[in-house]
Scaffold this motif. Sequence first.
Motif, PDB file in Angstrom:
ATOM      1  N   SER C  71      -1.492   2.151   9.914  1.00 15.39           N
ATOM      2  CA  SER C  71      -2.735   1.951   9.158  1.00 15.39           C
ATOM      3  C   SER C  71      -3.851   2.828   9.682  1.00 15.39           C
ATOM      4  O   SER C  71      -3.893   3.184  10.861  1.00 15.39           O
ATOM      5  N   GLU C  98     -12.777   3.205   3.890  1.00 13.07           N
ATOM      6  CA  GLU C  98     -11.639   3.962   3.345  1.00 13.07           C
ATOM      7  C   GLU C  98     -10.432   3.608   4.184  1.00 13.07           C
ATOM      8  O   GLU C  98     -10.461   3.736   5.411  1.00 13.07           O
ATOM      9  N   LYS C 100      -5.955   3.530   4.595  1.00 11.50           N
ATOM     10  CA  LYS C 100      -4.662   4.105   4.218  1.00 11.50           C
ATOM     11  C   LYS C 100      -3.597   3.339   4.972  1.00 11.50           C
ATOM     12  O   LYS C 100      -3.758   3.064   6.164  1.00 11.50           O
ATOM     13  N   VAL C 109       3.013   3.922   0.210  1.00 13.08           N
ATOM     14  CA  VAL C 109       1.710   4.406   0.678  1.00 13.08           C
ATOM     15  C   VAL C 109       0.621   3.720  -0.137  1.00 13.08           C
ATOM     16  O   VAL C 109       0.745   3.592  -1.362  1.00 13.08           O
ATOM     17  N   GLU C 111      -3.719   3.758  -0.582  1.00  8.33           N
ATOM     18  CA  GLU C 111      -5.012   4.364  -0.238  1.00  8.33           C
ATOM     19  C   GLU C 111      -6.089   3.660  -1.047  1.00  8.33           C
ATOM     20  O   GLU C 111      -5.921   3.492  -2.261  1.00  8.33           O
ATOM     21  N   GLU C 139      -7.761   0.619  -5.449  1.00 10.60           N
ATOM     22  CA  GLU C 139      -6.689   1.002  -4.547  1.00 10.60           C
ATOM     23  C   GLU C 139      -5.614   1.708  -5.351  1.00 10.60           C
ATOM     24  O   GLU C 139      -5.381   1.405  -6.530  1.00 10.60           O
ATOM     25  N   SER C 141      -1.522   3.136  -5.037  1.00  6.93           N
ATOM     26  CA  SER C 141      -0.279   3.119  -4.263  1.00  6.93           C
ATOM     27  C   SER C 141       0.733   4.040  -4.913  1.00  6.93           C
ATOM     28  O   SER C 141       0.653   4.334  -6.114  1.00  6.93           O
TER      29      SER C 141
END
Lengths: 164, 164, 164
Positions: C71, C98, C100, C109, C111, C139, C141
């Motif tokens: 993370s 922010e 990730k 993934v 973000e 978000e 993904s």
Amino acid sequence: MAADPIGEQYDVEQIRALKYRYLRHLDLKQWEEFAEVFVPEATGAYAGLDFGDRDALVSYMRENMGPGLISMHHVHHPEITIGVDGDPDRARGTWYLEDKVLVPEYDFVLEGAAFYDDVYVRTADGWRVAHTGYRRTYEVSYTMSSIQNYKLKLGTAYDGRARV
Amino acid sequence: MAADPIGEQYDVEQIRALKYRYLRHLDLKQWEEFAEVFVPEATGAYAGLDFGDRDALVSYMRENMGPGLISMHHVHHPEITIGVDGDPDRARGTWYLEDKVLVPEYDFVLEGAAFYDDVYVRTADGWRVAHTGYRRTYEVSYTMSSIQNYKLKLGTAYDGRARV
Amino acid sequence: MAADPIGEQYDVEQIRALKYRYLRHLDLKQWEEFAEVFVPEATGAYAGLDFGDRDALVSYMRENMGPGLISMHHVHHPEITIGVDGDPDRARGTWYLEDKVLVPEYDFVLEGAAFYDDVYVRTADGWRVAHTGYRRTYEVSYTMSSIQNYKLKLGTAYDGRARV
């Protein structure tokens, strides 16, 4: 609270500004100004890439981060401590890096994160970097061409060969 | 150190907070609050997109950054100087931007970086933006559909049509 | 300006440092140190994921953000106010996140971005988190395998199973 909270806060702000100049000159490829943030004997240790003095570090960056490479280095979460081992003219700083590197010629993108551990020293000309280095949590790389419709534009702040 | 380091540090903090409000209201599409960070005669210059006063700038943002567009503007590395050309009620600020824009309807993603050069002015109601603008180092764009399994969810902080 | 600007600026800096420790320990999976940033009765509310006290919050993170998950949590744009409802020993803070998250085992993934609204409390041991929570703007993904040539390397700062 520190014995001299105003002076300490001032030093912390100066060190933050030093780090910001360091990364601004790096990403804008302004190598003479970049060199000025370090003392001559400064060392570097970037995830296995080590430098024994300022000249070695700056030369490497100048050669390897030239016009063909676009970089973004953002540092966050400064934890700055003025005074190291009883020396009030040294300071330590931890930062949390997010970086991105684009090399169009090699169809290459890198994105990663790392923790910086720096040492700063007070000189007659203000605070300078005595040691800088980071350890990565992770890095991801991929090819630009693996994302269809991936388009890169360079801006006017990009040094040398700006297009848009 | 400045003649009045406490007052100067206070001004710097106020200007930082002003910039954070500016970008919070922008990304949350709160246009009335967004307008309040500027003086009426404020100018803007975003990588070739120029505005001659606050009304023109705010109107453009309101029309072009509406509900169909999701934006993230993060500024880093503040270098703030209080006093411009001997005027203690003006200040300059450099910031390093990372931004991301998503427009699902147009299958569009933009990611970029830029350096802001702002001018701030002290008013009876506190510091306000007198000029804001940036020059990009780079920007990348791609289509969402070029990444298989790319999924976008809007959150409750997203203005208007939040889903998750 | 505040009645005691030096003290207030000092408190603001302490709260920022607290938040940076919180996220550093989270991303480095240092759960004992992570727990220490909270008071025992601290609550959490992360975009629908709620926790009634510190033990519940820390246990969840320890179980769900283990070695298989990488993370990155970066917070920006701190707007800190010392004093809540006339209580000088409480403070509020807004931050712009922010984040990730990478989970190689699940080819995953994420973000995203969010706004934090935190409450801090002054204790005999310094400022601690009394409530933390965020609301997302968005978000995104995707699967790692949807980007050809996507390569992930773990660094030495990554806890437990570092490789590069």
